[in-house]
Design a protein around this motif. Structure first.
Motif, mmCIF file in Angstrom:
data_model
loop_
_atom_site.group_PDB
_atom_site.id
_atom_site.type_symbol
_atom_site.label_atom_id
_atom_site.label_comp_id
_atom_site.label_asym_id
_atom_site.label_seq_id
_atom_site.Cartn_x
_atom_site.Cartn_y
_atom_site.Cartn_z
ATOM 1 N N ARG A 75 10.278 18.328 41.297
ATOM 2 C CA ARG A 75 8.972 17.857 41.752
ATOM 3 C C ARG A 75 9.046 17.512 43.234
ATOM 4 N NH1 ARG A 75 6.931 13.681 37.103
ATOM 5 N NH2 ARG A 75 4.998 13.806 38.329
ATOM 6 N N ASN A 76 8.031 17.931 43.965
ATOM 7 C CA ASN A 76 7.941 17.589 45.377
ATOM 8 C C ASN A 76 6.473 17.383 45.738
ATOM 9 O OD1 ASN A 76 6.695 20.162 46.143
ATOM 10 N ND2 ASN A 76 8.719 21.087 45.948
ATOM 11 N N VAL A 77 6.193 16.986 46.950
ATOM 12 C CA VAL A 77 4.821 16.777 47.374
ATOM 13 C C VAL A 77 4.071 18.107 47.352
ATOM 14 C CG1 VAL A 77 3.328 16.090 49.294
ATOM 15 C CG2 VAL A 77 5.396 14.773 48.794
ATOM 16 N N ILE B 67 8.015 23.861 38.723
ATOM 17 C CA ILE B 67 7.948 23.243 40.047
ATOM 18 C C ILE B 67 6.627 22.505 40.105
ATOM 19 C CG2 ILE B 67 7.935 23.631 42.541
ATOM 20 C CD1 ILE B 67 9.426 26.320 41.861
ATOM 21 N N GLY B 68 6.693 21.182 40.007
ATOM 22 C CA GLY B 68 5.487 20.369 39.929
ATOM 23 C C GLY B 68 5.371 19.410 41.100
ATOM 24 N N CYS B 69 4.259 18.712 41.135
ATOM 25 C CA CYS B 69 4.016 17.725 42.184
ATOM 26 C C CYS B 69 4.635 16.388 41.771
ATOM 27 C CB CYS B 69 2.514 17.567 42.404
ATOM 28 S SG CYS B 69 2.075 16.423 43.752
ATOM 29 N N CYS B 70 5.039 15.593 42.763
ATOM 30 C CA CYS B 70 5.635 14.296 42.441
ATOM 31 C C CYS B 70 4.569 13.243 42.116
ATOM 32 C CB CYS B 70 6.539 13.814 43.568
ATOM 33 S SG CYS B 70 5.776 13.741 45.190
ATOM 34 N N ASP B 71 3.308 13.622 42.108
ATOM 35 C CA ASP B 71 2.229 12.726 41.702
ATOM 36 C C ASP B 71 2.554 12.129 40.332
ATOM 37 O OD1 ASP B 71 -0.389 11.957 40.413
ATOM 38 O OD2 ASP B 71 -1.190 12.629 42.330
ATOM 39 N N SER B 72 2.421 10.813 40.216
ATOM 40 C CA SER B 72 2.825 10.118 38.990
ATOM 41 C C SER B 72 1.967 10.464 37.780
ATOM 42 C CB SER B 72 2.782 8.600 39.224
ATOM 43 O OG SER B 72 1.459 8.164 39.528
ATOM 44 N N ARG B 73 0.834 11.120 38.014
ATOM 45 C CA ARG B 73 -0.080 11.432 36.910
ATOM 46 C C ARG B 73 0.162 12.801 36.299
ATOM 47 N NH1 ARG B 73 -5.227 10.842 40.660
ATOM 48 N NH2 ARG B 73 -3.768 12.120 41.900
ATOM 49 N N VAL C 211 4.830 27.393 38.729
ATOM 50 C CA VAL C 211 4.371 26.481 39.775
ATOM 51 C C VAL C 211 3.131 25.780 39.231
ATOM 52 C CG1 VAL C 211 3.533 26.251 42.130
ATOM 53 C CG2 VAL C 211 5.252 27.998 41.590
ATOM 54 N N LEU C 212 3.213 24.460 39.099
ATOM 55 C CA LEU C 212 2.156 23.675 38.471
ATOM 56 C C LEU C 212 1.467 22.775 39.486
ATOM 57 C CD1 LEU C 212 0.702 22.686 35.852
ATOM 58 C CD2 LEU C 212 2.524 20.968 35.649
ATOM 59 N N GLY C 213 0.215 23.081 39.801
ATOM 60 C CA GLY C 213 -0.580 22.248 40.697
ATOM 61 C C GLY C 213 -1.547 21.368 39.928
ATOM 62 N N HIS C 214 -2.308 20.553 40.657
ATOM 63 C CA HIS C 214 -3.232 19.654 39.968
ATOM 64 C C HIS C 214 -4.392 19.262 40.868
ATOM 65 C CE1 HIS C 214 -2.153 15.847 42.074
ATOM 66 N NE2 HIS C 214 -1.013 16.487 42.285
ATOM 67 N N GLY C 215 -5.436 18.738 40.245
ATOM 68 C CA GLY C 215 -6.608 18.292 40.981
ATOM 69 C C GLY C 215 -6.344 16.979 41.708
ATOM 70 N N GLY C 216 -7.030 16.801 42.829
ATOM 71 C CA GLY C 216 -6.903 15.558 43.585
ATOM 72 C C GLY C 216 -5.542 15.350 44.203
ATOM 73 N N CYS C 217 -4.896 16.425 44.616
ATOM 74 C CA CYS C 217 -3.533 16.323 45.160
ATOM 75 C C CYS C 217 -3.557 15.719 46.564
ATOM 76 C CB CYS C 217 -2.890 17.707 45.197
ATOM 77 S SG CYS C 217 -1.217 17.721 45.864
ATOM 78 N N GLY C 218 -2.814 14.639 46.748
ATOM 79 C CA GLY C 218 -2.775 13.973 48.044
ATOM 80 C C GLY C 218 -2.117 14.822 49.113
#
Length: 219
Positions: free
Chosen positions: A67-69, A43-49, A103-110
């Protein structure tokens, strides 16, 4: 060849077809005929990076991705509003019988930034993102109200807390809780730093995030 697609997508497709080896072509034929059997859902973020397939260097059919926000998992609410991610979870667990959920998060998430600044333009509490990020209201208010942290520290803290929050929500799904108790499914959390590529995985016992070893930095 006209594809009615943006030029960069059409070019990318041509490169994809041209670069496929016989082994890859056979792999796709096998997937088409026998179906998918991934052991892991991400389950990841839809951020393109932050494409999980790129981060974990996986091949088609290896992982089941939604992927979702802000890579959020809603609580189990059959009559609630957030059915897309819940439907993907249901399919992964019931039909695909995955053994791991990450669950995969990331830095600089909008999305996380929006949760910390819900009234900031161009977003507002009344828009789709505002409503979606309200899933984090309890923890976002606690982190956002901490005046001893800088804005960057609050952002990074909530990105990781949100991962733990989503894992807690996974356990509200009866079947997932049952399978985890039986040792038939495991729940994981991870956070990736986009700028450095560093991956931090969550200790399931303590909830702390520990940096994964990078071969290029090893002695």
């Amino acid at each position: 060849m006209s594809t009615h697609l943006p030029d960069h997508l059409a070019a990318g497709y041509r490169a994809f077809i041209a670069a496929r080896s016989p082994a890859e072509r056979e792999r796709f034929r096998e997937l088409a005929s026998s179906g998918q059997h991934p052991s892991t859902m991400v389950i990841g973020c839809c951020d393109s990076r932050t494409a999980p397939e790129t981060i974990f260097n996986t091949a088609p059919g290896d992982i089941f991705v939604v992927r979702n926000v802000a890579n959020l998992v809603p609580p189990y609410e059959p009559d609630g509003e957030y059915h897309s991610t819940s439907a993907a979870l249901e399919f992964a667990v019931h039909a695909l019988k995955v053994k791991h959920i990450l669950v995969l998060g990331h830095g600089g998430c909008g999305g996380i930034h929006a949760a910390l600044s819900p009234a900031a333009e161009p977003l507002s509490p009344g828009d789709f993102i505002g409503k979606w990020m309200s899933l984090l209201d309890p923890v976002a208010k606690a982190v956002g109200g901490n005046s001893h942290m800088t804005a960057r520290e609050r952002q990074s803290a909530l990105e990781r807390i949100a991962i733990r929050h989503s894992i807690a929500n996974l356990r509200t799904f009866p079947l997932i809780a049952e399978l985890e108790a039986a040792g038939d499914i495991s729940l994981h959390g991870a956070w990736v730093d986009i700028s450095s590529g560093e991956l931090w995985s969550m200790d399931p016992e303590t909830g702390d995030f520990e940096r994964a070893e990078r071969p290029d930095l090893a002695d």
